[in-house]
Design a protein around this motif. Structure first.
Motif, short mmCIF file in Angstrom:
data_model
loop_
_atom_site.label_atom_id
_atom_site.label_comp_id
_atom_site.label_asym_id
_atom_site.label_seq_id
_atom_site.Cartn_x
_atom_site.Cartn_y
_atom_site.Cartn_z
N LEU A 489 -25.65 11.16 -9.36
CA LEU A 489 -26.95 11.02 -8.70
C LEU A 489 -28.10 11.52 -9.58
O LEU A 489 -29.21 10.99 -9.50
N GLU A 490 -27.83 12.50 -10.40
CA GLU A 490 -28.86 12.95 -11.33
C GLU A 490 -29.19 11.87 -12.34
O GLU A 490 -30.35 11.62 -12.67
N ALA A 491 -28.14 11.20 -12.84
CA ALA A 491 -28.37 10.08 -13.76
C ALA A 491 -29.03 8.90 -13.03
O ALA A 491 -29.86 8.19 -13.60
N TYR A 492 -28.69 8.77 -11.75
CA TYR A 492 -29.24 7.67 -10.95
C TYR A 492 -30.75 7.78 -10.78
O TYR A 492 -31.46 6.76 -10.70
N GLN A 493 -31.26 9.00 -10.76
CA GLN A 493 -32.71 9.19 -10.61
C GLN A 493 -33.49 8.47 -11.70
O GLN A 493 -34.61 8.03 -11.49
N ASN A 494 -32.88 8.35 -12.89
CA ASN A 494 -33.57 7.74 -14.01
C ASN A 494 -33.51 6.22 -14.00
O ASN A 494 -34.22 5.57 -14.77
N VAL A 495 -32.65 5.64 -13.15
CA VAL A 495 -32.52 4.18 -13.12
C VAL A 495 -32.79 3.61 -11.73
O VAL A 495 -32.72 2.40 -11.54
N ALA A 496 -33.12 4.46 -10.77
CA ALA A 496 -33.27 4.02 -9.39
C ALA A 496 -34.39 2.99 -9.24
O ALA A 496 -34.35 2.16 -8.32
N GLN A 497 -35.40 3.05 -10.11
CA GLN A 497 -36.53 2.14 -9.98
C GLN A 497 -36.28 0.78 -10.63
O GLN A 497 -37.11 -0.12 -10.51
N LEU A 498 -35.15 0.62 -11.32
CA LEU A 498 -34.86 -0.65 -11.97
C LEU A 498 -34.50 -1.72 -10.93
O LEU A 498 -33.82 -1.44 -9.95
N SER A 499 -34.95 -2.93 -11.18
CA SER A 499 -34.55 -4.05 -10.33
C SER A 499 -33.08 -4.38 -10.62
O SER A 499 -32.50 -3.90 -11.60
N LEU A 500 -32.49 -5.21 -9.77
CA LEU A 500 -31.10 -5.59 -9.99
C LEU A 500 -30.94 -6.33 -11.33
O LEU A 500 -29.95 -6.12 -12.05
N THR A 501 -31.91 -7.16 -11.65
CA THR A 501 -31.86 -7.86 -12.94
C THR A 501 -31.89 -6.87 -14.09
O THR A 501 -31.07 -6.93 -15.01
N ASP A 502 -32.85 -5.94 -14.06
CA ASP A 502 -32.98 -4.96 -15.15
C ASP A 502 -31.77 -4.04 -15.21
O ASP A 502 -31.39 -3.56 -16.29
N THR A 503 -31.17 -3.75 -14.05
CA THR A 503 -29.98 -2.90 -14.03
C THR A 503 -28.82 -3.54 -14.79
O THR A 503 -28.16 -2.90 -15.60
N ILE A 504 -28.59 -4.82 -14.53
CA ILE A 504 -27.53 -5.53 -15.25
C ILE A 504 -27.82 -5.56 -16.75
O ILE A 504 -26.95 -5.31 -17.58
N LEU A 505 -29.06 -5.87 -17.10
CA LEU A 505 -29.42 -5.94 -18.52
C LEU A 505 -29.29 -4.58 -19.20
O LEU A 505 -28.86 -4.49 -20.35
N LYS A 506 -29.65 -3.52 -18.48
CA LYS A 506 -29.52 -2.17 -19.05
C LYS A 506 -28.05 -1.82 -19.25
O LYS A 506 -27.66 -1.24 -20.26
N PHE A 507 -27.21 -2.17 -18.27
CA PHE A 507 -25.77 -1.93 -18.39
C PHE A 507 -25.22 -2.63 -19.63
O PHE A 507 -24.49 -2.03 -20.43
N LEU A 508 -25.58 -3.90 -19.80
CA LEU A 508 -25.09 -4.66 -20.95
C LEU A 508 -25.65 -4.11 -22.26
O LEU A 508 -24.95 -4.09 -23.28
N GLN A 509 -26.91 -3.65 -22.23
CA GLN A 509 -27.51 -3.10 -23.44
C GLN A 509 -26.76 -1.85 -23.90
O GLN A 509 -26.44 -1.68 -25.09
N ILE A 510 -26.44 -0.96 -22.97
CA ILE A 510 -25.73 0.27 -23.33
C ILE A 510 -24.31 -0.05 -23.77
O ILE A 510 -23.78 0.54 -24.72
N TRP A 511 -23.67 -1.01 -23.09
CA TRP A 511 -22.32 -1.46 -23.47
C TRP A 511 -22.32 -1.98 -24.90
O TRP A 511 -21.45 -1.63 -25.70
N GLN A 512 -23.31 -2.80 -25.24
CA GLN A 512 -23.37 -3.39 -26.58
C GLN A 512 -23.72 -2.36 -27.66
O GLN A 512 -23.49 -2.60 -28.84
N ALA A 513 -24.27 -1.21 -27.24
CA ALA A 513 -24.63 -0.16 -28.21
C ALA A 513 -23.47 0.79 -28.49
O ALA A 513 -23.57 1.63 -29.39
N LEU A 514 -22.36 0.66 -27.75
CA LEU A 514 -21.22 1.54 -27.99
C LEU A 514 -20.63 1.26 -29.38
O LEU A 514 -20.59 0.10 -29.82
N PRO A 515 -20.17 2.29 -30.08
CA PRO A 515 -19.69 2.11 -31.46
C PRO A 515 -18.59 1.06 -31.61
O PRO A 515 -18.55 0.34 -32.60
N ASP A 516 -17.68 0.97 -30.63
CA ASP A 516 -16.55 0.05 -30.75
C ASP A 516 -16.79 -1.28 -30.04
O ASP A 516 -15.85 -2.06 -29.84
N PHE A 517 -18.04 -1.56 -29.65
CA PHE A 517 -18.31 -2.80 -28.92
C PHE A 517 -17.94 -4.02 -29.77
O PHE A 517 -18.23 -4.09 -30.96
#
Length: 631
Positions: A489-517
């Motif tokens: 929930l603490e981490a959620y406070q930083n993303v709660a304002q994101l739309s559903l579209t932006d949430t998916i894109l943010k998830f994919l962005q962080i996934w693609q930034a992982l070292p072993d992606f």
């Protein structure tokens, strides 16, 4: 010519029915054989989808004008008249199972094109089919398979036909923002919405029971199950109503469009989510909490429309006409045979697209110890906000491979500027680019999402959130739900304002930034070596990994590759790079055709144009991936 008897079994007559014997001559064409067989069955029906399958040769006879003599068919041949389109159970990335009719006679690549055309997924070249884990055991337990199957076998037979003359993203007419077929009834419309909306979080027990690769050897076993894109399903042992997995194979996602890619992006998100939950890719604890928070933000199901995410690289001018950064921090040169990084303090300057470093600030007016051009390099974050670790990982191209360098920054501000500068240079842009500040702000925003909110001392709880469903089994075991909930929930406070579209894109962005992606692993044995090693294949490079210490030994980029070939007799892949660098290896866990197809497939992905409605060049894909079958 003398006539002779040919035996042909007909699927419509049943498994127990004896083959029909027809009198033929060697100059009779395949179409004439089918006509004789149909007349002898005395069954009145549409036979247009039927073709002859040659059992001994494991091949289709699809050229009706060819004679029996030209095909090499004699009296001992066992032929079967069977439909080309048959039902298949397809497990999507969101784990939903579809039952649909697919082409068993076309090359599998054409079959995938047809599946994507029906499901409104553009760029089918990014996806493929593979066998599930322990498929044979599951066949014995069909009664235990309680997953709901969505039957869409009534869809038109567009699956498997070539679309060379059509655009890569073209589909049939749309109705209510979906393919016309799905708009025919409330049931089919519900199936399309299920495909275009992310699914609720699974129960922790479900995650625990699923197969999880724990080592690179396990991951290599998964990659041995991909089907051959050049051969038909029936040639590869796929039977009617078999179950196959439908997945993104190539981690190179081209031209995402907001109005057209609801299904494509949802399924991509689902594949990324399951890769995290099943620990197929490693991430830090902070990143896991952020992934969980983003899943919370997507917990309300609805049909969404995505927008393309453009990751701008940037820089700034220092007012002297040449953009420049100068600071004192640490560099870590990764030793090839050690696991610990050793850092030393140097004075760094960043000018144009190059980093130079000196013993001290006073020495910066002299020749640098080393200057590194970052154009074309790989840039990855190595960050932990909780432990104040702010590192930049650079893979810099060199004639014999890749030089791995770590830069350790003192704080977030320093890290944000230098990370932005490195990303900019890797794309061939200088620091004078006007959007440098935008990139810095984007990086700082990402760091803020990982930062624990110290102001929120009172731990929030939400009993409606099953936090164990949002994290991988490793963290299910490490923390109780009461411990996980406040952190998520603490981490959620930083993303709660994101739309559903932006949430998916943010998830994919962080996934693609992982070292072993994007790394697909294979167990191989290099020529001249006596031990097995791991070959990692990414969208722009090959990586050699020591299996014993799990450490990168060498990296080769595709843009330095001169040629590659396969000796199909001894099953050995040979690659030549610039600078007279040659490597050769045999595949241990997979057919070398799969490795060949991965390399050729990624090179094909790099040839795709950024222009809208570009034609999918199937012929080029087949030339790059087909191997000896493409000749």
């Amino acid at each position: 010519m003398a006539s002779w008897d040919l035996s042909v079994s007909v699927e419509e007559l049943g498994v127990e029915a004896p083959p029909l014997k027809i009198s033929v001559t060697s100059d009779l064409h395949i179409g004439g054989v089918i006509l004789k067989v149909v007349e002898k069955t005395e069954i009145k029906k549409d036979w247009s989808d039927h073709a002859l399958w040659w059992e001994q040769k494991q091949q289709w006879l699809l050229k009706p004008s060819w004679t029996l003599d030209k095909c090499g068919i004699h009296a001992d041949a066992r032929l079967c008249l069977t439909p080309q389109h048959k039902p298949l159970r397809l497990v999507m990335p969101n784990l939903a199972t579809l039952r649909l009719r697919v082409c068993f006679s076309s090359p599998m690549f054409h079959t995938v094109i047809g599946i994507c055309k029906l499901l409104n997924i553009r760029h089918p070249e990014e996806l493929s089919l593979l066998w599930p884990v322990e498929e044979k055991k599951k066949k014995k337990q069909k009664d235990a398979d309680v997953n709901e199957v969505y039957d869409i076998t009534s869809a038109p037979d567009m699956i498997g036909f070539s679309t060379r003359s059509e655009t890569a993203g073209s589909i049939d007419k749309l109705a209510n923002d979906m393919p016309a077929f799905f708009a025919n009834s409330p049931e089919t419309e519900a199936v399309y919405k299920m495909l275009s909306v992310s699914q609720p979080a699974p129960a922790p027990e479900t995650i625990a029971k699923m197969n999880r690769p724990t080592t690179k050897v396990d991951k290599a076993q998964i990659n041995s199950r991909w089907l051959d894109s050049s051969r038909s399903l029936l040639q590869q042992g796929v039977k009617e109503n078999d179950k196959l997995l439908f997945r993104f194979k190539y981690y190179s996602f081209h031209d995402l469009e907001p109005q057209s890619d609801a299904v494509r992006l949802t399924q991509l998100y689902e594949q990324a989510k399951w890769a995290i939950l099943l620990e197929e890719i490693d991430c830090t604890e902070e990143e896991m909490m952020l992934f969980a928070a983003l899943q919370v933000n997507k917990s309300t199901p609805r049909l969404f429309c995505v927008t393309s995410y453009l990751h701008f690289l940037s820089g700034h001018d220092d007012g002297t006409g040449a953009a420049r950064l100068s600071e004192d921090f640490q560099v870590g040169l990764e030793p090839k045979k050690q696991t610990l990084k050793k850092y030393k303090q140097f004075w760094f300057t960043f000018k144009d697209m190059s980093i130079s470093y000196y013993k001290s600030k006073e020495e910066s007016c002299k020749e640098p110890i080393q200057q590194m051009n970052l154009k074309g390099c790989e840039v990855a974050p190595d960050v932990s906000v909780a432990t104040q670790k702010f590192c930049i990982r650079l893979l810099i191209p060199e004639p014999e491979g890749m030089n791995e360098v770590y830069l350790r920054c003192d704080n977030e501000q320093q890290y944000s500027k230098w990370m932005a500068a490195c990303r900019l240079a890797s794309k061939g842009k200088t620091l004078a680019d006007a959007s440098f500040s935008t990139e810095v702000q984007s990086i700082q925003s990402f760091l803020a999402m990982q930062r624990t909110s110290s102001s929120n001392k009172a731990a929030q709880t939400d009993e409606s959130i099953n936090t164990h469903s949002l994290v991988s089994p490793r963290y299910q075991k490490k923390y109780k739900p009461k411990q996980l909930t406040p952190r998520i929930l603490e981490a959620y406070q930083n993303v709660a304002q994101l739309s559903l579209t932006d949430t998916i894109l943010k998830f994919l962005q962080i996934w693609q930034a992982l070292p072993d992606f994007g790394l697909s692993y294979f167990i191989v044995r290099f020529k001249g070596c006596r031990k097995d090693e791991v070959l990692g294949i990414a969208n722009n490079r090959l990586i050699r990994i020591d299996l014993g210490v799990d450490e990168v030994v060498k990296t080769w980029r595709y843009n330095t590759m001169k040629q590659w070939n396969v000796n199909w007799d001894i099953k050995q892949v040979a690659i030549e790079f610039n600078g007279n660098v040659n490597i050769a290896f045999g595949c241990v866990t997979a057919n070398c055709k799969i490795v060949h197809e991965y390399i050729g497939g990624y090179i094909f992905m790099s040839t795709r144009s950024r222009e809208k409605n570009n034609t999918l060049n199937e012929e080029l894909f087949h030339q790059l991936t087909g191997g000896h079958e493409a000749l």
